[in-house]
Design a protein around this motif. Structure first.
Motif, PDB file in Angstrom:
ATOM      1  N   THR A 195      60.220  19.733  62.340  1.00 44.07           N
ATOM      2  CA  THR A 195      59.362  20.511  63.244  1.00 44.07           C
ATOM      3  C   THR A 195      58.028  19.841  63.563  1.00 44.07           C
ATOM      4  N   GLY A 196      57.833  18.595  63.122  1.00 41.90           N
ATOM      5  CA  GLY A 196      56.512  17.973  63.259  1.00 41.90           C
ATOM      6  C   GLY A 196      55.978  17.942  64.671  1.00 41.90           C
ATOM      7  N   GLY A 197      56.825  17.562  65.628  1.00 37.94           N
ATOM      8  CA  GLY A 197      56.366  17.502  67.009  1.00 37.94           C
ATOM      9  C   GLY A 197      56.038  18.869  67.570  1.00 37.94           C
ATOM     10  N   THR A 198      56.837  19.859  67.222  1.00 39.20           N
ATOM     11  CA  THR A 198      56.596  21.225  67.688  1.00 39.20           C
ATOM     12  C   THR A 198      55.283  21.763  67.146  1.00 39.20           C
TER      13      THR A 198
ATOM     14  N   ASP B 298      55.385  13.684  73.981  1.00 36.09           N
ATOM     15  CA  ASP B 298      53.950  13.425  74.133  1.00 36.09           C
ATOM     16  C   ASP B 298      53.201  13.555  72.812  1.00 36.09           C
ATOM     17  N   PHE B 299      53.888  13.961  71.763  1.00 37.06           N
ATOM     18  CA  PHE B 299      53.250  14.130  70.456  1.00 37.06           C
ATOM     19  C   PHE B 299      53.876  13.201  69.415  1.00 37.06           C
ATOM     20  N   ALA B 300      54.453  12.115  69.928  1.00 29.17           N
ATOM     21  CA  ALA B 300      55.077  11.131  69.045  1.00 29.17           C
ATOM     22  C   ALA B 300      54.059  10.504  68.099  1.00 29.17           C
ATOM     23  N   ARG B 301      52.846  10.283  68.592  1.00 31.22           N
ATOM     24  CA  ARG B 301      51.817   9.663  67.739  1.00 31.22           C
ATOM     25  C   ARG B 301      51.534  10.530  66.519  1.00 31.22           C
ATOM     26  N   GLN B 302      51.371  11.830  66.730  1.00 33.90           N
ATOM     27  CA  GLN B 302      51.099  12.734  65.612  1.00 33.90           C
ATOM     28  C   GLN B 302      52.292  12.827  64.667  1.00 33.90           C
TER      29      GLN B 302
ATOM     30  N   ALA C 191      52.493   9.648  62.616  1.00 35.06           N
ATOM     31  CA  ALA C 191      51.431   9.622  61.607  1.00 35.06           C
ATOM     32  C   ALA C 191      51.773  10.533  60.433  1.00 35.06           C
ATOM     33  N   ALA C 192      52.364  11.691  60.732  1.00 28.72           N
ATOM     34  CA  ALA C 192      52.753  12.601  59.659  1.00 28.72           C
ATOM     35  C   ALA C 192      53.877  12.003  58.823  1.00 28.72           C
ATOM     36  N   MET C 193      54.839  11.348  59.475  1.00 30.18           N
ATOM     37  CA  MET C 193      55.904  10.672  58.724  1.00 30.18           C
ATOM     38  C   MET C 193      55.312   9.630  57.782  1.00 30.18           C
ATOM     39  N   ARG C 194      54.400   8.854  58.295  1.00 22.73           N
ATOM     40  CA  ARG C 194      53.826   7.774  57.488  1.00 22.73           C
ATOM     41  C   ARG C 194      52.942   8.299  56.371  1.00 22.73           C
ATOM     42  N   ALA C 195      52.495   9.553  56.479  1.00 24.49           N
ATOM     43  CA  ALA C 195      51.709  10.144  55.393  1.00 24.49           C
ATOM     44  C   ALA C 195      52.565  10.353  54.149  1.00 24.49           C
TER      45      ALA C 195
ATOM     46  N   CYS D 215      63.081  10.646  68.381  1.00 26.14           N
ATOM     47  CA  CYS D 215      62.368  11.756  67.730  1.00 26.14           C
ATOM     48  C   CYS D 215      61.653  12.670  68.728  1.00 26.14           C
ATOM     49  N   GLY D 216      61.967  12.538  69.984  1.00 27.94           N
ATOM     50  CA  GLY D 216      61.227  13.258  71.012  1.00 27.94           C
ATOM     51  C   GLY D 216      61.725  14.643  71.352  1.00 27.94           C
TER      52      GLY D 216
END
Length: 273
Positions: free
Chosen positions: A20-23, A210-214, A217-221, A250-251
Motif C-alpha cells: 500500500t506504500g504508493g496509495t 507519480d509517487f514512485a519516489r516515496q 524511499a520507503a522500501m529502502r528504509a 510498482c506503479g
C-alpha cells in the motif's frame, strides 16, 4: 475534496510499503490523514546480517531484529507521509505460526479487533485497509490481519478495503525480476491460482506512478529486509530497479471491496477501477 482519514493495518514492517506504500503516499500528498498500524515487529523474519547488528544470516535475535525493524518502520512511514504509527505488540508468528508461544496468528480475533477498533474510533477513520481473504500468499499473520480488520470494521462501521495484488500482474512482476538478471529467491506463494486475488474480483486499482519516489524511499528504509536467508530478496530487487521499470512494476496497487459495492467507494484517492 474533504479531508479523510485512512487507517492502514498490516502484519509486519515492510508490508505497508509493498502492498500500500504508493496509495498511502498519494493519500498523504493529497491532504488526507494517514495512520499506520502494524500487528507485529516482524522479529521472526529473515534479516540481512550486514544491515542488522547482532543478527545472523537467517533468524537473528528477536529482540534485536524487532527493534531494528521498528526503526525501519518509522523511517518508511515518514517517507510515505504517515501522520501516526502504532504497533499492537503481538509476537510475529513466522511462516508456520510456530515462531512464538503466543503469536499474533493465535491471538483472540475479538481482542485484537477491539484494540484496532479503539484506534479507528480515536481517529474517526473513514477507511480501514486490511488484507484479502487469502492473506496474500497465506502467511498466518496476513490471514489474521484479514480476520481482525473485518471484525474491527464491523465493530465501528468503518469502510473496509482489502489490500491485495492482481494475480495476473504478480506473474508479470516475477517475470520482470527474473529478466533483470538477479537471483530471485524461492517465494512462499504456493499454488499461484490461490494467492492474492483474481483480476475479475479486484474492485479498486490505484495509480501510484507519480509517487514512485516515496515508495522506493520507503522500501529502502527497510534495510534489514533487503537480503537474508539465501540471498537478495524481493524488496531489495524491487527497490534497485531502474526508475522507469520501477514505475512500471510498482506503479499500481490493488484493493477489493468486501461489501461488493464499488459505486459506494470513499470519495478520496481510491476510485473504483
Amino acid at each position: 475534496m474533504p479531508r479523510r482519514t485512512i487507517v492502514s493495518f498490516h502484519a509486519h514492517p515492510d508490508d505497508e510499503t509493498l502492498l500500500t506504500g504508493g496509495t498511502l503516499a498519494r493519500a498523504a500528498a493529497e491532504g488526507h490523514r494517514v495512520v499506520l498500524v502494524t500487528a507485529t515487529l516482524g522479529e521472526a523474519g529473515l534479516a540481512d546480517s550486514a544491515a542488522s547488528p547482532g543478527s545472523r544470516s537467517s533468524l537473528g535475535p528477536r529482540s534485536s531484529l524487532g527493534s531494528r525493524r521498528h526503526a525501519e518502520l518509522l523511517a518508511a512511514a515518514a517517507a510515505l507521509g504517515c501522520a501516526r504509527v502504532e504497533t499492537l505488540g503481538y509476537a510475529d508468528s513466522g511462516l508456520d505460526a510456530s515462531a512464538a508461544v503466543s503469536c499474533f496468528a493465535d491471538a483472540s480475533v475479538d481482542e485484537a479487533a477491539a484494540r484496532l477498533a479503539a484506534i479507528l474510533v480515536d481517529e474517526k477513520a473513514d477507511v480501514l485497509t486490511g488484507y484479502d481473504a487469502n492473506g496474500g500468499y497465506g502467511h498466518p499473520d496476513h490471514l489474521q490481519v484479514h480476520r481482525v480488520a473485518r471484525a474491527a470494521a464491523a465493530l465501528t462501521g468503518t469502510r473496509l478495503l482489502e489490500a491485495t495484488v492482481d494475480r495476473s500482474s504478480l506473474r508479470t512482476v516475477l517475470a520482470v525480476l527474473r529478466l533483470a538478471g538477479r537471483f530471485l529467491p524461492s517465494l512462499p506463494f504456493g499454488d499461484s491460482s490461490r494467492v492474492f486475488t483474481a483480476r475479475e474480483d479486484i474492485t479498486h486499482v490505484v495509480d501510484v506512478r507519480d509517487f514512485a519516489r516515496q515508495k522506493r524511499a520507503a522500501m529502502r528504509a527497510h534495510v534489514s529486509q533487503s537480503e537474508g536467508g539465501s540471498g537478495v530478496r524481493t524488496l531489495g530487487l524491487l527497490s534497485s530497479l531502474p526508475g522507469p521499470l520501477f514505475r512500471a512494476v510498482c506503479g499500481r496497487e490493488w484493493f477489493t471491496d468486501p461489501a461488493g459495492d464499488p459505486d459506494a467507494a470513499a470519495t478520496w484517492v481510491l476510485a473504483p477501477q
